[in-house]
Design an enzyme around this catalytic site. Structure first.
Site, PDB file in Angstrom:
ATOM      1  N   ASP A 174       0.871  -1.169   0.000  1.00 23.43           N
ATOM      2  CA  ASP A 174       0.000   0.000   0.000  1.00 23.43           C
ATOM      3  C   ASP A 174       0.910   1.222   0.000  1.00 23.43           C
ATOM      4  O   ASP A 174       2.090   1.136   0.330  1.00 23.43           O
ATOM      5  CB  ASP A 174      -0.924  -0.007   1.216  1.00 23.43           C
ATOM      6  CG  ASP A 174      -2.203   0.786   0.972  1.00 23.43           C
ATOM      7  OD1 ASP A 174      -2.203   1.651   0.068  1.00 23.43           O
ATOM      8  OD2 ASP A 174      -3.190   0.552   1.677  1.00 23.43           O
ATOM      9  N   TRP A 175       0.370   2.352  -0.353  1.00 21.48           N
ATOM     10  CA  TRP A 175       1.192   3.539  -0.552  1.00 21.48           C
ATOM     11  C   TRP A 175       1.859   3.963   0.769  1.00 21.48           C
ATOM     12  O   TRP A 175       1.185   4.180   1.773  1.00 21.48           O
ATOM     13  CB  TRP A 175       0.336   4.660  -1.123  1.00 21.48           C
ATOM     14  CG  TRP A 175       0.297   4.718  -2.625  1.00 21.48           C
ATOM     15  CD1 TRP A 175       0.465   5.832  -3.400  1.00 21.48           C
ATOM     16  CD2 TRP A 175       0.090   3.644  -3.562  1.00 21.48           C
ATOM     17  NE1 TRP A 175       0.373   5.511  -4.740  1.00 21.48           N
ATOM     18  CE2 TRP A 175       0.147   4.174  -4.875  1.00 21.48           C
ATOM     19  CE3 TRP A 175      -0.111   2.274  -3.427  1.00 21.48           C
ATOM     20  CZ2 TRP A 175       0.000   3.401  -6.020  1.00 21.48           C
ATOM     21  CZ3 TRP A 175      -0.259   1.493  -4.571  1.00 21.48           C
ATOM     22  CH2 TRP A 175      -0.203   2.060  -5.839  1.00 21.48           C
TER      23      TRP A 175
END
Length: 708
Positions: free
Chosen positions: A259-260
């Site tokens: 995920d970012w």
């Protein structure tokens, strides 16, 4: 201080929208021209890997330009774009189709329709030149206040897995990689970078992992890890989850993407973590990777494995041979909008309908109020679509039929008289992208002004109809008994106005069923009893401070002390009774269930057949649900578990046969001694019903282990 929290959340949403602003379309209608020499190796991914230098391999370990996976021009490997997608493709200057939120899709209980959604979104990916779709999300609604519940499919692993699998089957009709997320136990947005989900093995295996496995079985070539820790280790470098279960037990050889900004080390990620760091290189930047190689943390073959996972996913999806964009396809296609509207119609859940007051008489004089009547609400964060043209809200589509009420209408004598004199009043209330979003949890209660509006309306007019929009359960108890009709919807996108009109006036009978339980009070959920008491408060520190930095702020544990007792499993097994149960949803029609016949088949399977009839004058759809109830469990188990469902449309007076096939897996539970899923021999009751608490037919069966 709720006003202060709302202000802070508004600032966060504005910053998020600016950071993730829409990009111009840069379609590439040519396929990759890989510069591969003659080889006996059948895998293009392996051929390509053999040509890359170490530095080139390292560049493929992290993204660029926020949403792009870099290419290697020397060998003909082109960059591949990714895109967020919950309500639709986000972040593109294009008239994309905005679909209802994932929890609304779950409320349809219609897997063929969700496959159609996946196919439509896959087509829009191809139109824009997107190769990796950052969806679907399958985390369970463990707590009703999780800010991201609207992006997921509810509280049950079977329903979630079926919905995710159906979605993926549709997307994969196109050369597009899906990345099922967020792996794993990302069931809270409260301080997500600094939380540790503490969960026992049996609960992990029976509740929080099955939907991921079903998604992979459906053909997902990608997995996205979560922000949180699981039992003390960050998910992005979790050796047990990623190497032990995902790569080992499940034999997954596709792409694992972070995920970012969810990485916290270099060494842990290189040895047993993700393949691709997004949105850019921080812990997997060249200097850090070379340093780890120099220190002997890993050898180059560990880098090769990660790059091969990426390239193999490309190859299996067809990204090496197909043009990266398809000029024949387009976004916002009329058929795509039609599918979105159908999902919106089928997702509306009629919770109660006394009188009945619904459907409305077209000749009635109405009053329309509530904040969400005047806006098209959606969830916030990375799923929020910034449409080129704002859609028409429900109130404006009803202006010719109704008087529109301002927010504090109850303070004005003239409006009070109009409400009292009208044939019915419709209030559309709930949350929107400010209060319901990733990065923080949402309130359990509606705001004070909304509650006052509901209270005054119910006193002035007996035909008060409430439409509640949220990503999950919320506090309905204060006004539940005072309202004639209540409908729950999630965020329906541009289809909101038309879908609500169709349901209210009876053009379409409601057929949605709750994919979660709604309790009388928040404390009724066992999962909330050990949850942070300030879950609804707003803190910039929890959102930003220490994000991606293990040295800033300590990690706090969220203990899953309820174990298996999540949602209806708890309410049906231990109590208390919920206000509205899992699977509940009324119709304008009536259905009868008859003639249950269960036949034992080979391999310990059972054939289940019964008659379903529409015994009314209204054509409508019904969702028949199958639950398994262990009569004499050998270990502690939930009283019943969903193991099958079918949505059936029947014309007025029509009757049909509905069939289920129950396999041995439907009786299984995780056995901590043998460390595997195991089905205990013994007696079970197969239950057929209209909801988890409206069981119409049931029959006991004897399950015995059958040798092949």
């Amino acid at each position: 201080m709720r006003w202060f929290a709302k202000l802070g959340k508004r600032v966060v949403q504005l910053r998020m929208q600016r950071t993730l602003k829409s990009r111009d379309i840069q379609q590439d209608y040519e396929p990759m021209d890989l510069q591969l020499p003659p080889s006996e190796e059948p895998s293009k991914a392996k051929q390509l890997l053999a040509l890359l230098t170490l530095e080139e391999k390292i560049t493929l370990l992290s993204g660029q330009d926020e949403f792009c996976i870099p290419g290697i021009a020397r060998v003909g490997l082109k960059p591949v774009w990714t895109s967020d997608a919950t309500l639709g493709l986000r972040g593109w200057n294009a008239p994309v189709t905005d679909f209802p939120a994932a929890v609304a899709m779950a409320a349809t209980w219609n897997t063929p329709l969700i496959t159609e959604v996946g196919e439509r979104i896959g087509a829009e990916c191809r139109a824009l030149g997107i190769g990796v779709l950052l969806a679907p999300g399958v985390n369970l609604a463990r707590v009703p206040v999780c800010g991201r519940n609207f992006e997921y499919f509810g509280e049950d692993p079977f329903l979630t897995g079926q919905m995710a699998g159906a979605y993926i089957l549709g997307v994969k009709r196109h050369p597009v990689i899906t990345t099922v997320k967020h792996f794993a136990c990302n069931n809270s947005e409260y301080d997500r970078h600094k939380s540790n989900s503490v969960v026992d093995e049996r609960t992990l295996r029976e509740l929080y992992l099955p939907a991921f496995k079903q998604a992979l079985d459906a053909g997902s070539l990608g997995v996205m890890t979560s922000y949180n820790q699981v039992n003390g280790t960050y998910a992005s470098e979790h050796a047990y989850l990623l190497e032990g279960i995902l790569r080992g037990e499940w034999q997954f050889d596709g792409l694992v993407v972070s995920d970012w900004n969810s990485l916290y080390s270099t060494d842990g990620v290189l040895t047993s973590g993700v393949d691709l760091e997004m949105p850019g290189g921080k812990y997997l930047q060249k200097e850090r990777v070379m340093d780890a190689l120099g220190r002997g943390v890993v050898k180059e073959d560990a880098i090769d494995k990660k790059v091969l996972h990426l390239l193999s996913a490309y190859e299996k999806a067809g990204l090496f041979t197909c043009p990266l964009a398809d000029p024949v396809l387009q976004v916002g296609d009329a058929n795509h909008r039609k599918t979105a509207l159908q999902v919106a119609r089928e997702s509306v859940v009629l919770l109660k309908n006394e009188g009945p007051v619904l459907p409305l008489n077209p000749s009635w004089k109405l009053c329309i109020g509530g904040d969400n009547a005047f806006r098209v609400a959606q969830g916030g964060g990375s799923s929020m679509i910034q449409l080129l043209e704002p859609p028409k809200p429900f109130a404006s589509s009803m202006e010719s039929h109704a008087t529109c009420l301002p927010r504090h209408w109850y303070r004005n004598a003239s409006y009070r008289k109009k409400v009292a004199a009208s044939d019915a009043i419709v209030l559309v209330v709930g949350f929107n992208h400010i209060e319901e979003s990733e990065a923080y949890d949402r309130p359990w209660e509606l705001d004070r002004a909304t509650l006052r509006s509901i209270e005054h309306a119910s006193k002035l007019n007996k035909r008060t109809i409430l439409i509640v929009q949220s990503g999950g359960a919320l506090h309905l108890t204060p006004f539940n008994d005072k309202i004639s009709a209540i409908l729950w919807t999630s965020y329906l996108g541009s289809s909101t106005a038309e879908a609500l009109r169709d349901i209210l006036f009876g053009t379409v009978s409601p057929s949605g069923k709750l994919p979660f339980s709604i309790a009388f009070s928040l404390s009724d959920y066992r999962s909330m009893r050990n949850y942070p008491s300030d879950y609804a408060s707003f803190s910039l520190a929890r959102i930003h401070k220490g994000q991606g930095d293990p040295k800033v702020r300590q990690v706090s544990s969220i203990d899953y002390t309820e174990n298996l007792m999540v949602g209806y499993r708890q309410f049906d097994s231990e109590g208390p009774s919920p206000l509205y149960c899992f699977g509940h949803g009324l119709s304008y029609a009536a259905f009868s269930y008859e003639d249950l016949k269960i036949t034992e088949q080979a391999n310990g399977c059972f054939s289940v057949i019964f008659s379903l009839a529409n015994v009314s004058a209204v054509s409508a759809a019904e969702v028949a649900q199958l639950y398994i109830h262990p009569l004499v469990p050998k270990v502690y188990r939930a009283k019943q578990e969903l193991k099958g469902f079918k949505k059936v449309f029947l014309k007025a007076g029509e009757k049909t046969k509905v069939a289920f096939s129950v396999s041995s897996e439907a009786f299984s539970r995780w056995d901590v001694d043998s460390w595997q899923l195991f089905s205990d021999e013994g007696q079970y009751e197969i239950r057929i019903g209209s909801s988890s608490r409206d069981i119409r037919l049931h029959q006991a069966v004897e399950y015995k282990e059958r040798k092949p």
